[in-house]
Design an enzyme around this catalytic site. Structure first.
Site, PDB file in Angstrom:
ATOM      1  N   ARG A  21      -7.419  -1.748  -6.768  1.00  0.00           N
ATOM      2  CA  ARG A  21      -7.711  -3.127  -6.467  1.00  0.00           C
ATOM      3  C   ARG A  21      -8.849  -3.578  -7.365  1.00  0.00           C
ATOM      4  NH1 ARG A  21      -5.093  -3.438  -0.988  1.00  0.00           N
ATOM      5  NH2 ARG A  21      -3.723  -1.649  -1.229  1.00  0.00           N
ATOM      6  N   LYS A  60      -5.239  -6.216   3.345  1.00  0.00           N
ATOM      7  CA  LYS A  60      -6.239  -5.120   3.011  1.00  0.00           C
ATOM      8  C   LYS A  60      -7.019  -5.295   1.811  1.00  0.00           C
ATOM      9  CE  LYS A  60      -6.101  -0.295   1.669  1.00  0.00           C
ATOM     10  NZ  LYS A  60      -5.442   0.837   1.495  1.00  0.00           N
ATOM     11  N   CYS A  96      -6.012   3.879  -3.519  1.00  0.00           N
ATOM     12  CA  CYS A  96      -6.241   2.393  -3.235  1.00  0.00           C
ATOM     13  C   CYS A  96      -7.473   1.565  -3.950  1.00  0.00           C
ATOM     14  CB  CYS A  96      -6.624   2.255  -1.892  1.00  0.00           C
ATOM     15  SG  CYS A  96      -5.200   3.022  -0.887  1.00  0.00           S
ATOM     16  N   LYS A 145       1.153   9.779  -4.967  1.00  0.00           N
ATOM     17  CA  LYS A 145      -0.272   9.241  -4.704  1.00  0.00           C
ATOM     18  C   LYS A 145      -1.148  10.260  -5.105  1.00  0.00           C
ATOM     19  CE  LYS A 145      -3.191   7.052  -1.402  1.00  0.00           C
ATOM     20  NZ  LYS A 145      -3.122   6.673   0.122  1.00  0.00           N
ATOM     21  N   HIS A 155       1.228   2.265   4.320  1.00  0.00           N
ATOM     22  CA  HIS A 155       0.457   3.284   4.355  1.00  0.00           C
ATOM     23  C   HIS A 155       0.091   3.910   5.641  1.00  0.00           C
ATOM     24  CE1 HIS A 155      -3.757   5.362   4.216  1.00  0.00           C
ATOM     25  NE2 HIS A 155      -4.006   5.040   2.974  1.00  0.00           N
ATOM     26  N   SER A 167      -8.548   0.948   4.761  1.00  0.00           N
ATOM     27  CA  SER A 167      -7.036   1.296   4.928  1.00  0.00           C
ATOM     28  C   SER A 167      -6.911   1.609   6.648  1.00  0.00           C
ATOM     29  CB  SER A 167      -7.037   2.709   4.308  1.00  0.00           C
ATOM     30  OG  SER A 167      -7.149   2.704   3.161  1.00  0.00           O
ATOM     31  N   ASP A 175       0.723  -1.337  -0.044  1.00  0.00           N
ATOM     32  CA  ASP A 175      -0.095  -0.131   0.165  1.00  0.00           C
ATOM     33  C   ASP A 175       1.006   1.259   0.126  1.00  0.00           C
ATOM     34  OD1 ASP A 175      -2.148   1.657   0.298  1.00  0.00           O
ATOM     35  OD2 ASP A 175      -2.927   0.809   2.027  1.00  0.00           O
ATOM     36  N   ASP A 176       0.830   2.061  -0.863  1.00  0.00           N
ATOM     37  CA  ASP A 176       1.505   3.488  -1.295  1.00  0.00           C
ATOM     38  C   ASP A 176       2.965   3.390  -1.130  1.00  0.00           C
ATOM     39  OD1 ASP A 176      -1.350   4.238  -0.463  1.00  0.00           O
ATOM     40  OD2 ASP A 176      -0.582   5.528   0.784  1.00  0.00           O
ATOM     41  N   ASP A 182       0.056  -0.595  -4.799  1.00  0.00           N
ATOM     42  CA  ASP A 182      -1.379  -0.256  -5.322  1.00  0.00           C
ATOM     43  C   ASP A 182      -1.359   1.242  -5.812  1.00  0.00           C
ATOM     44  OD1 ASP A 182      -1.470   1.232  -2.897  1.00  0.00           O
ATOM     45  OD2 ASP A 182      -3.399   0.907  -2.414  1.00  0.00           O
ATOM     46  N   ASN A 183      -0.605   2.112  -5.701  1.00  0.00           N
ATOM     47  CA  ASN A 183      -0.473   3.298  -6.299  1.00  0.00           C
ATOM     48  C   ASN A 183       0.945   4.165  -5.849  1.00  0.00           C
ATOM     49  OD1 ASN A 183      -2.729   3.635  -3.469  1.00  0.00           O
ATOM     50  ND2 ASN A 183      -0.781   4.800  -3.634  1.00  0.00           N
ATOM     51  N   HIS A 219     -10.370  -3.477   0.687  1.00  0.00           N
ATOM     52  CA  HIS A 219     -10.804  -2.265   0.463  1.00  0.00           C
ATOM     53  C   HIS A 219     -11.699  -2.003  -0.909  1.00  0.00           C
ATOM     54  CE1 HIS A 219      -9.407   2.293   0.602  1.00  0.00           C
ATOM     55  NE2 HIS A 219     -10.660   1.997   1.209  1.00  0.00           N
TER      56      HIS A 219
HETATM   57 CA    CA Z   1      -2.887   3.012  -1.580  1.00  0.00          CA
END
Ligand code: CA
Length: 488
Positions: free
Chosen positions: A97, A147, A93, A321, A253, A172, A54-55, A305-306, A149
């Site tokens: 996904r 996660k 996010c 992001k 994240h 998140s 994540d991130d 994811d980003n 989401h």
């Molecule tokens: Ca993310």
């Protein structure tokens, strides 16, 4: 398989020993061929492990140039595998996904302006066909650990989308139990000051659809280790059959909670500590695959994811992001399958989250759903380094939420609102606007953008957007006082 023998042939067999001999030989050849086909199918139907961070920023790991964070396991993964230097996720996010699960531009399968929040009454529609469902049809064991989401209501959770097993946080790690207008499950409106929880809200740890535990701030330090342990258990349990493990970590994240063993150990503060713990987790997974003798039939992909936030490093990309600059949407991506994916290589081909479903499903011997439009394509030839392999994306569209912000064709990228044109081959950092020198390219890209009007739309919901999943009486899974929802 039983080999049928023609009755006439049986009669013939009884009459002549020579015929008996040749029929036996034929049956042996047939049996051999069937076995050979069986073996070759086994060879091309690998296990799949998709690790989603994540991130994580483009240059937050060694293989993508980090000098700050030590990532020996990812370094080795890249040495043994292939870097995808232009793998697009999404600016944030939930859309990212959705693309991964459905093989589509996020806007087609989850047309929301931002991300999903706890207690939202919408989510990824159960009618969407996910990569997990398609692999399950091919006989794979499936698990999502981490996660999710894509909606926290029971109707939207992973087991309704093809996963046999789920363990993790459904959204998140900075999200309070409810957003504006949603009441807590005690019926009282949630005071404004408590909605965000200052980045340390109580979080519902789920096993399947049951809330196991209220995760508080300090508990977050155990997340990477717990997800990793769950992942190893799943791999070991399914070592004798085909499996798909989706491992989306809550790290890195905000809020940042590295495990105790990693706190203060990196040279890059708590963010670096957490990146290094993620690297440890990747090492654990790959070691398990090796130790179980599965490395020759397991495709592992590592992704983010980003784009990274300002805590991380996206160099040489511009932006962070949330943006449609390259730094907002490209992640540091590595594909690993020893013997099948060429070791120590890299590809700049345009690929992305939406290509995972078509690629995995084809490798598993299945086909993507034929009753709906998908935007992704099979990128196995690119992963395998086949000569002349081409990106499925002659044109790539950059959406931020519902709005089309940029379009790319070949090296050219046009930001629509700013009217800026960049050549990504010579200017990966999007620093020099070359609109004036390339009026024809600008016209061509603008026309390509306009082609989306009648499909996903340039802003708002387009005709090609499929319906969101919707439920009535949505409620948070956990309230601010830590009470679990008990009617699941
Ligand atoms: Ca993310």
């Amino acid at each position: 398989m039983k080999i049928q023998v023609d009755p006439q042939m049986q009669a013939k067999l009884k009459r002549t020993p020579t015929a008996q001999h040749s029929l036996l030989r034929m049956m042996c050849v047939a049996a051999f061929l069937l076995t050979a086909i069986g073996i070759s199918q086994a060879e091309v139907t690998p296990n799949f492990i998709f690790i989603n961070i994540d991130d994580l920023g483009y240059a937050d790991i060694g293989p993508f140039g980090s000098k700050l964070n030590r990532t020996p396991h990812l370094d080795r993964m890249a040495q043994e595998g292939r870097k995808l230097t232009c793998f697009y996720a999404a600016p944030v996010c939930s859309p990212s996904r959705a693309a991964l699960m459905t093989g589509c531009y996020p806007k087609r399968s989850l047309s929301i302006p931002g991300v999903l929040f706890p207690g939202n009454d919408v989510g990824l529609a159960p009618e969407e066909v996910t990569v997990a469902e398609l692999l399950k049809q091919q006989g794979y064991a499936t698990a999502c650990i981490g996660k999710w989401h894509l909606g926290d209501q029971p109707e939207f959770l992973p087991r309704r989308q093809g996963f046999d097993y789920y363990f993790g946080l459904p959204y998140s790690n900075d999200m309070g139990p409810a957003k504006d207008g949603v009441k807590s499950n005690l019926g009282a409106p949630i005071p404004q000051r408590k909605r965000k929880g200052k980045g340390q809200p109580p979080l519902p740890m789920l096993r399947n659809e049951t809330v196991l535990q209220r995760v508080l701030a300090h508990d977050q330090t155990t997340l990477v280790a717990r997800y990793t342990e769950e992942a190893l258990t799943f791999i070991r349990k399914n070592k004798d059959q085909r499996f798909f493990l989706y491992l989306p970590h809550s790290a890195v994240h905000f809020p940042i909670y590295p495990g105790e063993a990693f706190q203060g150990k990196s040279n890059n503060g708590i963010y670096g500590d957490w990146v290094e713990e993620v690297d440890w987790s990747v090492g654990q997974v790959l070691d398990a695959v090796r130790e179980l003798g599965l490395s020759e039939n397991t495709l592992v992909i590592f992704a983010s994811d980003n784009g990274g936030t300002r805590r991380g490093v996206n160099a040489p990309l511009r932006g962070y992001k949330g943006s449609t600059f390259e730094g907002g949407m490209r992640g540091p991506t590595i594909a690993w399958w020893p013997g099948k994916i060429p070791a120590g290589t890299a590809t700049p081909a345009v690929t992305g989250m939406m290509d995972i479903l078509p690629t995995f499903v084809k490798l598993a011997g299945g086909s993507p759903p034929a009753d709906r439009k998908l935007d992704g394509g099979d990128i196995w030839p690119i992963l395998a380094g086949e000569p002349g392999a081409k990106s499925p994306h002659d044109v790539f569209y950059y959406y931020r939420g519902l709005k089309l912000q940029a379009v790319r064709s070949g090296p050219w990228k046009l930001h629509l609102a700013q009217q800026t044109l960049y050549n990504l081959e010579t200017d990966i950092g999007e620093s020099t606007n070359v609109t004036a020198a390339n009026p024809q390219v600008v016209r061509r890209l603008r026309a390509l953008a306009d082609q989306m009007k009648d499909d996903l739309g340039l802003d708002g919901i387009g005709p090609g957007c499929r319906p969101l999943g919707k439920v009535s009486n949505a409620q948070p899974l956990i309230s601010h006082d830590g009470t679990f929802r008990s009617d699941l």
